[in-house]
Design an enzyme around this catalytic site. Structure first.
Site, PDB file in Angstrom:
ATOM      1  N   ARG A  86      -1.998  -7.096  -7.803  1.00 42.37           N
ATOM      2  CA  ARG A  86      -2.289  -7.180  -9.259  1.00 42.37           C
ATOM      3  C   ARG A  86      -1.575  -6.132 -10.098  1.00 42.37           C
ATOM      4  O   ARG A  86      -1.192  -6.430 -11.235  1.00 42.37           O
ATOM      5  CB  ARG A  86      -3.798  -7.232  -9.524  1.00 42.37           C
ATOM      6  CG  ARG A  86      -4.602  -6.090  -9.186  1.00 42.37           C
ATOM      7  CD  ARG A  86      -5.871  -6.478  -8.459  1.00 42.37           C
ATOM      8  NE  ARG A  86      -5.595  -6.554  -7.037  1.00 42.37           N
ATOM      9  CZ  ARG A  86      -5.971  -7.560  -6.255  1.00 42.37           C
ATOM     10  NH1 ARG A  86      -6.662  -8.543  -6.743  1.00 42.37           N
ATOM     11  NH2 ARG A  86      -5.676  -7.542  -4.981  1.00 42.37           N
ATOM     12  N   THR A  87      -1.371  -4.927  -9.582  1.00 47.30           N
ATOM     13  CA  THR A  87      -0.686  -3.930 -10.410  1.00 47.30           C
ATOM     14  C   THR A  87       0.748  -4.378 -10.650  1.00 47.30           C
ATOM     15  O   THR A  87       1.263  -4.328 -11.773  1.00 47.30           O
ATOM     16  CB  THR A  87      -0.719  -2.541  -9.731  1.00 47.30           C
ATOM     17  OG1 THR A  87      -2.066  -2.266  -9.358  1.00 47.30           O
ATOM     18  CG2 THR A  87      -0.215  -1.461 -10.667  1.00 47.30           C
ATOM     19  N   LYS A 115      19.851   3.378   4.131  1.00 45.59           N
ATOM     20  CA  LYS A 115      21.093   4.016   4.620  1.00 45.59           C
ATOM     21  C   LYS A 115      21.017   5.534   4.486  1.00 45.59           C
ATOM     22  O   LYS A 115      22.027   6.211   4.611  1.00 45.59           O
ATOM     23  CB  LYS A 115      22.288   3.479   3.811  1.00 45.59           C
ATOM     24  CG  LYS A 115      22.509   1.993   4.010  1.00 45.59           C
ATOM     25  CD  LYS A 115      23.807   1.512   3.382  1.00 45.59           C
ATOM     26  CE  LYS A 115      23.608   1.078   1.961  1.00 45.59           C
ATOM     27  NZ  LYS A 115      24.812   0.489   1.365  1.00 45.59           N
ATOM     28  N   ARG A 136       5.014   2.667  -7.673  1.00 43.22           N
ATOM     29  CA  ARG A 136       3.877   2.861  -6.751  1.00 43.22           C
ATOM     30  C   ARG A 136       4.402   3.432  -5.449  1.00 43.22           C
ATOM     31  O   ARG A 136       5.359   2.888  -4.876  1.00 43.22           O
ATOM     32  CB  ARG A 136       3.158   1.545  -6.479  1.00 43.22           C
ATOM     33  CG  ARG A 136       2.201   1.672  -5.324  1.00 43.22           C
ATOM     34  CD  ARG A 136       1.291   0.500  -5.154  1.00 43.22           C
ATOM     35  NE  ARG A 136       0.301   0.448  -6.208  1.00 43.22           N
ATOM     36  CZ  ARG A 136      -0.798  -0.310  -6.140  1.00 43.22           C
ATOM     37  NH1 ARG A 136      -1.037  -1.046  -5.086  1.00 43.22           N
ATOM     38  NH2 ARG A 136      -1.656  -0.323  -7.136  1.00 43.22           N
ATOM     39  N   HIS A 169      -4.395   6.764  -9.849  1.00 41.63           N
ATOM     40  CA  HIS A 169      -3.997   5.408 -10.244  1.00 41.63           C
ATOM     41  C   HIS A 169      -4.353   5.314 -11.734  1.00 41.63           C
ATOM     42  O   HIS A 169      -5.300   4.625 -12.118  1.00 41.63           O
ATOM     43  CB  HIS A 169      -4.759   4.386  -9.401  1.00 41.63           C
ATOM     44  CG  HIS A 169      -4.208   3.003  -9.415  1.00 41.63           C
ATOM     45  ND1 HIS A 169      -3.266   2.567 -10.344  1.00 41.63           N
ATOM     46  CD2 HIS A 169      -4.464   1.925  -8.616  1.00 41.63           C
ATOM     47  CE1 HIS A 169      -2.993   1.299 -10.100  1.00 41.63           C
ATOM     48  NE2 HIS A 169      -3.693   0.887  -9.062  1.00 41.63           N
TER      49      HIS A 169
HETATM   50  N1  ASP Z   1      -5.702  -1.639  -5.507  1.00 46.05           N
HETATM   51  C1  ASP Z   1      -6.307  -0.342  -5.604  1.00 46.05           C
HETATM   52  C2  ASP Z   1      -5.318   0.743  -5.231  1.00 46.05           C
HETATM   53  O1  ASP Z   1      -4.160   0.433  -5.024  1.00 46.05           O
HETATM   54  C3  ASP Z   1      -7.577  -0.260  -4.817  1.00 46.05           C
HETATM   55  C4  ASP Z   1      -7.436  -0.592  -3.353  1.00 46.05           C
HETATM   56  O2  ASP Z   1      -6.336  -0.860  -2.856  1.00 46.05           O
HETATM   57  O3  ASP Z   1      -8.484  -0.570  -2.706  1.00 46.05           O
HETATM   58  O4  ASP Z   1      -5.680   1.879  -5.185  1.00 46.05           O
HETATM   59  N1   CP Z   2      -6.206  -2.718  -8.183  1.00 48.15           N
HETATM   60  C1   CP Z   2      -4.965  -2.654  -7.651  1.00 48.15           C
HETATM   61  O1   CP Z   2      -4.251  -1.667  -7.814  1.00 48.15           O
HETATM   62  O2   CP Z   2      -4.574  -3.768  -6.992  1.00 48.15           O
HETATM   63  P1   CP Z   2      -3.209  -3.953  -6.171  1.00 48.15           P
HETATM   64  O3   CP Z   2      -3.242  -2.909  -5.075  1.00 48.15           O
HETATM   65  O4   CP Z   2      -3.227  -5.353  -5.684  1.00 48.15           O
HETATM   66  O5   CP Z   2      -2.078  -3.668  -7.117  1.00 48.15           O
END
Ligand code: ASP
Ligand code: CP
Length: 358
Positions: A86-87, A115, A136, A169
């Protein structure tokens, strides 16, 4: 002083308050978005208003065309070296709503990092082609280090931290706050509430960031319910002590539910286990919400989860009007669009359009 006047070691050693000032644009909003502590109440209210305006404007074709015209001259790089659904997708959608072109790298084995190229060189490479990096990583502090690297380069473009290690986050916390604001907006607002955090609080970065953002709201009690080995970190509690915030720690979910205004469930973050099967040895079965537990929750409380979920919330609960997590997830796209627009200084244009057309 500016960020560029510090060596990395000198910058890294600065107190958080000083970093917040160095990372701010002239209007106080973050240039690089790295941690939740960069957002004060004024910025949070502004982002929430902007997110709601963007979602309203986007309902019509003319409105969508206006939004897409705003940042058509910008491009964003989505650099996700850790899994995400989702992020990643909500940032991608937010960019599309605002007209930004995007590029993505989700697997280092397809890049020249494979590389032996350093992360610094990779990020500088992205900055040659893009105007923003959304990042991320599994490493704590890497987004911050890259922000410093870029600020000291010829292409000082903004970085948005889309999740860094077990630490932060910040944009998840923005969508969580936006969800809480909307949930309580007709009921006296986000104040004088009890928020109960449940699950893996030791390794969950979303809880750490949201706990920090809640410091901006008056009289919010924070309750941390977790098995002892997964209880919240001392540094989070120190920040609550410094802010004069009431909090409680425990391991009995049933006794916390009747007094909760919001419950924030989290997944056991076993990807961080030091030895295989470490988390499986902890009894997490009591940190679960099903139909029976929902009976203990007040009728006007909300149930949240950053997602993805595993067994900690039964799917039967999804239809309960208090279950907020799917709406919470959609809110992420709008608040991220608001953050990107603000980072590029386009908030005022959106407010004007909203005032004149809606
Ligand atoms: N999606 C969130 C995170 O990336 C929570 C999780 O993965 O549990 O931190
Ligand atoms: N809530 C969240 O960060 O979801 P994802 O890890 O799927 O991005």
């Amino acid at each position: 002083m500016r960020m560029t006047e510090y060596t990395w070691d000198a910058y890294a050693a600065l107190p958080l308050d000083t970093k917040v000032e160095l990372l701010a644009q002239r209007d106080g909003t973050p240039f690089h978005t790295l941690f939740a502590q960069q957002f004060n109440r004024g910025i949070l209210d502004e982002l929430g208003t902007l997110a709601t305006e963007i979602r309203t404007i986007a309902k019509s074709r003319a409105g969508m065309q206006f939004l897409q015209s705003l940042l058509g001259h910008k491009r964003a790089m989505l650099y996700f070296s850790q899994p995400s659904s989702r992020t990643f997708l909500s940032f991608l959608s937010a960019c599309q709503i605002l007209g930004l072109g995007t590029g993505e790298l989700r697997d280092a084995s397809t890049s020249s990092e494979y590389k032996g190229e350093s992360r610094e060189d990779s990020v500088r490479t992205f900055s040659s082609y893009f105007d923003m990096i959304i990042m991320r990583t599994p490493e704590k502090g890497l987004a911050e280090h890259m922000a410093w690297v870029l600020s000291n380069s010829e292409r000082p473009i903004p970085i948005i931290n889309a999740g860094s290690g077990q630490d932060q986050h910040p944009t998840q916390a923005l969508l969580d706050i936006y969800t809480l604001q909307r949930s309580f907006e007709r009921r006296g607002g986000l104040r004088d509430r009890t928020v109960v955090f449940v699950g893996d609080l030791a390794r969950g970065r979303t809880v750490r960031s949201l706990s920090a953002l809640l410091l901006n709201y008056p009289n919010i009690e924070q309750v941390f319910v977790a098995p002892a080995p997964l209880q919240i970190g001392r540094d989070v509690l120190d920040a609550l002590d410094a802010g004069g915030v009431r909090y409680r720690l425990g391991d009995d979910l049933a006794s916390a539910l009747p007094n909760a205004d919001a419950v924030y469930m989290t997944r056991i973050q076993d990807e961080w286990d030091k030895e295989q099967g470490e988390s499986a040895k902890i009894d997490t079965s009591r940190f679960h919400i099903g139909v029976e537990e929902m009976k203990l929750l007040p009728p006007d409380a909300v149930l949240m989860h950053p997602l993805p979920r595993r067994a900690e919330i039964s799917v039967e609960v999804d239809h309960d009007p208090r279950a907020m997590y799917w709406r919470q997830m959609r809110n992420g796209m709008w608040i991220r669009a608001a953050l990107i627009a603000t980072t590029f200084g386009f908030g005022r244009r959106i407010h004007e359009y909203y005032r004149e057309n809606l």
